[in-house]
Design an enzyme around this catalytic site. Structure first.
Site, PDB file in Angstrom:
ATOM      1  N   TRP A 149       0.824  -1.217   0.000  1.00 51.53           N
ATOM      2  CA  TRP A 149       0.000   0.000   0.000  1.00 51.53           C
ATOM      3  C   TRP A 149       0.856   1.265   0.000  1.00 51.53           C
ATOM      4  O   TRP A 149       0.328   2.365   0.095  1.00 51.53           O
ATOM      5  CB  TRP A 149      -0.900   0.024   1.242  1.00 51.53           C
ATOM      6  CG  TRP A 149      -0.169   0.283   2.555  1.00 51.53           C
ATOM      7  CD1 TRP A 149       1.056  -0.172   2.922  1.00 51.53           C
ATOM      8  CD2 TRP A 149      -0.629   1.083   3.657  1.00 51.53           C
ATOM      9  NE1 TRP A 149       1.391   0.253   4.184  1.00 51.53           N
ATOM     10  CE2 TRP A 149       0.374   1.037   4.662  1.00 51.53           C
ATOM     11  CE3 TRP A 149      -1.778   1.810   3.903  1.00 51.53           C
ATOM     12  CZ2 TRP A 149       0.247   1.695   5.888  1.00 51.53           C
ATOM     13  CZ3 TRP A 149      -1.890   2.470   5.127  1.00 51.53           C
ATOM     14  CH2 TRP A 149      -0.896   2.412   6.100  1.00 51.53           C
ATOM     15  N   GLU A 202       0.759  -4.272  11.824  1.00 62.70           N
ATOM     16  CA  GLU A 202       0.941  -5.707  11.582  1.00 62.70           C
ATOM     17  C   GLU A 202       1.176  -6.511  12.854  1.00 62.70           C
ATOM     18  O   GLU A 202       1.338  -7.730  12.786  1.00 62.70           O
ATOM     19  CB  GLU A 202       2.091  -5.917  10.604  1.00 62.70           C
ATOM     20  CG  GLU A 202       1.803  -5.264   9.257  1.00 62.70           C
ATOM     21  CD  GLU A 202       2.755  -5.677   8.159  1.00 62.70           C
ATOM     22  OE1 GLU A 202       3.936  -5.901   8.487  1.00 62.70           O
ATOM     23  OE2 GLU A 202       2.314  -5.759   7.005  1.00 62.70           O
ATOM     24  N   GLN A 231       3.067   0.319  13.895  1.00 62.29           N
ATOM     25  CA  GLN A 231       3.064   1.587  13.164  1.00 62.29           C
ATOM     26  C   GLN A 231       1.684   2.219  13.302  1.00 62.29           C
ATOM     27  O   GLN A 231       0.752   1.589  13.815  1.00 62.29           O
ATOM     28  CB  GLN A 231       3.363   1.330  11.698  1.00 62.29           C
ATOM     29  CG  GLN A 231       2.285   0.522  11.000  1.00 62.29           C
ATOM     30  CD  GLN A 231       2.786  -0.162   9.741  1.00 62.29           C
ATOM     31  OE1 GLN A 231       3.215  -1.293   9.792  1.00 62.29           O
ATOM     32  NE2 GLN A 231       2.725   0.542   8.637  1.00 62.29           N
TER      33      GLN A 231
HETATM   34  C1  BGC Z   1       4.878  -2.288   6.830  1.00 65.39           C
HETATM   35  C2  BGC Z   1       3.823  -2.109   5.759  1.00 65.39           C
HETATM   36  C3  BGC Z   1       4.499  -1.736   4.464  1.00 65.39           C
HETATM   37  C4  BGC Z   1       5.546  -2.775   4.103  1.00 65.39           C
HETATM   38  C5  BGC Z   1       6.283  -2.431   2.846  1.00 65.39           C
HETATM   39  C6  BGC Z   1       5.910  -3.292   6.371  1.00 65.39           C
HETATM   40  O1  BGC Z   1       6.935  -3.376   7.302  1.00 65.39           O
HETATM   41  O2  BGC Z   1       4.300  -2.748   8.016  1.00 65.39           O
HETATM   42  O3  BGC Z   1       2.930  -1.113   6.131  1.00 65.39           O
HETATM   43  O4  BGC Z   1       3.574  -1.661   3.440  1.00 65.39           O
HETATM   44  O5  BGC Z   1       6.466  -2.855   5.150  1.00 65.39           O
HETATM   45  O6  BGC Z   1       6.919  -1.198   2.954  1.00 65.39           O
END
Ligand code: BGC
Length: 742
Positions: A341, A477, A585
């Site tokens: 995203w 996450e 995050q």
């Molecule tokens: C983050 C995501 C992000 C992905 C790629 C992950 O560590 O939690 O939000 O899209 O990295 O950058």
């Protein structure tokens, strides 16, 4: 300090990985890491946008298939030897000087060294490297040798090397990386070539090289072609050898076959100086549209670095390529070149400078609508369900299992439940419309299909009378499941639910904008109903990240102080981060990043929730205290949400986001690829946050609030076809249309 260059003194094999990523050169079509042409400690990487391949690997007895952005044959190799001496390697040479400099204004990587051989012969080597922004098939490496205290023959060996694999990320090394096969090599009228094919996607890649220096001896091996040259050096007289390379693939338009196309391009390419002049002129044009002036050389240097890498990944050459925004640029193999995203953090900046690139990136999504529709159908939903991780054809590419490098255990990966990726795409469609004034019917279709999906995700709970969205994950996450639950997913992630309301409102606006778009009366009334009755949870006077968040435990933050990846640390300790009020995050706070306070309060009001003006600052501080910033995107969002209320802290987060890659704040991740979302995010912060540039339906609004640390901030923007220059300082802001000061 020169704000236009990044320079390194000395040779340090241990930090080569980081330098390589930061010194990557690219043109939006392909990029090559800043690996040395001759070292042993090197992780060469050349990646062409959209060139993916899938391979099955066996992990703990199970077959898993991953799609990777393929590491293509290495065009860089070039080494040299003084009479009677072995080939030069920086690791074992007696280096008298060594420096490397990335010239961001002209897109050139410079390397200068002096070395002394065992017979005390001192030789100076100066290399200039480019990946052409003018002709996106071409790259070149020019090497100038000066014998300082000797005269004689210098042997030079250059190669095109197919013996590469995807092996740049340590934690993927249990997975296969041998994506290339079916090599051929050859030489034709002074041009050497090498072709290879990706194993399952069947993309043919060709490299052709012309070396502008005499008649070399050519050695063809099945997967490598080498040229040996002899330069007659005269003391203190520079002698130059240029290697001009063309890279083509079977994905290219207007070719018969990649090999003949590469050979023709290499043969027709001008000499190095002309190539350089064209390349520098192309960069000058880009800087004119994309430059940002800030005072202070340190900040200016990083701002240039971020613009530079963003445009090397996504340039005007990208617009036509059918590719998305790779989270780690074309700079390394982390996240396998996948598209998440992160475009949400990149397109707002591109929209106001290169809307044609944004449109190309949106078209990448639109072209994958059939796949997204099929995915929605397969899961029992309407509309289009975009994958959390996307690659070639828009299937879900998120791995099903991932390695925790701290515990060494392979664990299930549920991050594909981040359905919110579709909200980001729709948000970008709308922002592109606001910035350009244009909503092509296919963009409207994209937005509406995503709206249909989210509308079908929402299920009316007859007891509460509220629509609920279950079984999803928000951007954080660390929370993918309820502790002890049988199946993964959470209910009513506030970001997802509130943005669904925002999206359904925009779907309605889109229908008004382009009357005649297909939608049934039933559909429209359901959308309307959802915008009034989606569920949002609250606790302790703040928005709850999801239903049940309030019941989670408080983490012992003291114990895990400074740990960014709490998920890994807790799992290694036999615990589970899902149990805690701890975020990787910004999640709920993303709402404040994307929506104005008025928009958010209006949505909550429409949902019949009483939201007092203190809700936003309370929610910000609540989650701020519970976030480990395990993603570089987090600092970007926090810089924004604090911009007006706590300027010192906002600046702290902004500089942290600026430092993400140049200082490798996550200790080792930048070497595996830059963080493109954070780079784009910092640029967007300068325009949106500190310049206070807001795009509204009725025009641009400017409300600058420069941090104390910035005395000036100037940038050009392109708004609905008008080129506008904006200059701000602490006293005033001035705008003038380009060429027309007012
Ligand atoms: C983050 C995501 C992000 C992905 C790629 C992950 O560590 O939690 O939000 O899209 O990295 O950058």
């Amino acid at each position: 300090m020169n704000p236009w260059s990044l320079s390194y003194e000395g040779y340090d094999p241990a930090s080569e990985g980081l330098r390589e990523a930061l010194c990557t050169l690219g043109n939006g079509r392909f990029a090559t890491r800043g690996a040395s042409p001759d070292g042993r400690a090197r992780t060469p990487g050349t990646y062409a946008a959209g060139c993916y391949n899938r391979l099955p690997s066996t992990v703990e007895g199970r077959v898993v298939t991953n799609e990777d952005l393929v590491n293509l044959p290495d065009w860089l190799p070039l080494t040299f030897a003084t009479p009677g001496a072995a080939w030069f390697h920086p690791e074992r040479a007696d280096l008298l000087e060594y420096r490397q400099e990335l010239d961001m204004r002209h897109g050139v990587l410079l390397r200068e060294l002096r070395w002394r051989d065992r017979q005390d012969r001192v030789t100076q080597v100066r290399q200039r490297r480019l990946v052409s922004m003018a002709d996106p098939r071409l790259a070149a490496l020019e090497t100038t040798f000066t014998a300082e205290n000797w005269t004689g023959r210098l042997r030079v060996r250059a190669a095109l090397d197919g013996r590469v694999t995807n092996s740049g990320v340590a934690r993927y090394r249990d997975l296969r990386g041998d994506h290339l096969t079916c090599y051929t090599t050859g030489a034709l009228d002074g041009v050497t070539w090498l072709t290879a094919m990706t194993r399952s996607s069947g993309i043919t890649v060709a490299l052709a090289a012309r070396t502008d220096s005499g008649e070399p001896r050519v050695t063809e091996e099945p997967d490598r072609v080498t040229t040996d040259h002899v330069l007659d050096l005269v003391e203190n007289e520079p002698a130059t050898l240029a290697k001009i390379v063309a890279l083509t693939t079977s994905r290219d338009p207007a070719i018969h076959d990649p090999r003949s196309a590469a050979i023709r391009a290499a043969r027709r390419a001008p000499h190095f100086d002309a190539l350089m002049a064209q390349h520098a002129a192309a960069w000058e044009g880009l800087w004119e549209r994309a430059g940002i002036d800030v005072d202070g050389p340190e900040i200016a240097q990083i701002v240039h670095l971020h613009i530079f890498h963003l445009l090397q990944t996504l340039s005007p050459h990208t617009a036509d390529l059918d590719v998305g925004v790779p989270a780690r640029g074309l700079h390394g193999e982390a996240y396998r070149g996948h598209v998440f995203w992160d475009e949400l953090f990149v397109l707002p900046w591109l929209n106001l400078r290169f809307p044609e690139i944004s449109l190309g990136l949106l078209r990448y999504r639109w072209r994958r609508l059939p796949e997204a529709r099929a995915a929605a159908r397969a899961s029992g939903f309407d509309g289009a369900m975009f994958p959390w991780q996307s690659g070639s054809d828009g299937q879900e590419e998120t791995q099903t299992t991932h390695l925790n490098p701290v515990s060494g255990r392979w664990l299930p990966d549920n991050s594909r439940l981040q359905r919110h990726v579709g909200l980001g795409i729709a948000y970008n469609v709308w922002q592109h419309y606001l910035a350009t004034g244009s909503m092509p019917p296919w963009c409207a279709e994209l937005l509406l299909e995503i709206a249909r999906f989210f509308a079908s995700l929402a299920v009316l709970d007859p007891v509460s009378g509220r629509y609920e969205i279950r079984g999803v994950m928000g951007p954080d996450e660390y929370h993918e499941t309820y502790p002890g639950a049988a199946s993964p997913g959470l209910a009513n992630n506030a970001y997802t639910n509130i943005m669904t309301v925002w999206l359904l409102r925009r779907a309605r606006d889109t229908m008004r904008l382009l009357p005649g778009l297909p939608a049934t009366a039933h559909e429209l009334s359901r959308w309307e109903d959802i915008t009034r009755r989606v569920r949002v949870d609250f606790h302790d006077g703040v928005i709850s990240q999801f239903t049940g968040y309030a019941d989670l435990k408080d983490l012992d933050w003291e114990r895990y102080r400074g740990v960014r990846r709490l998920d890994r640390a807790l799992e290694a300790d036999g615990d589970d981060v899902n149990r805690y009020k701890a975020s990787k995050q910004a999640d709920t706070l993303m709402l404040f990043y994307l929506l104005t306070a008025d928009e958010l309060l209006d949505i909550l009001d429409g949902l019949n929730y009483l939201a007092d003006p203190g809700l936003i600052p309370r929610t910000i501080h609540y989650y701020l205290d519970r976030t480990s910033h395990g993603s570089t995107l987090s600092a970007v969002v926090h810089a924004w949400v604090l911009a007006r209320s706590d300027r010192a802290r906002s600046w702290h987060f902004f500089t942290e986001a600026l430092r993400s890659d140049i200082e490798d704040v996550q200790h080792g991740t930048t070497a595996e690829g830059i963080h493109l979302g954070a780079m784009g995010g910092t640029l967007d912060l300068l325009q949106r946050c500190y310049l206070g540039l807001e795009i509204h339906a009725d025009g641009l609004r400017l409300d600058p609030l420069l941090p104390d640390q910035l005395k000036i901030l100037s940038m050009p923007v392109l708004f609905r076809g008008a080129h506008i220059q904006i200059d701000a300082d602490h006293r005033r802001a001035r705008t003038f249309t380009r060429g027309n000061r007012s």
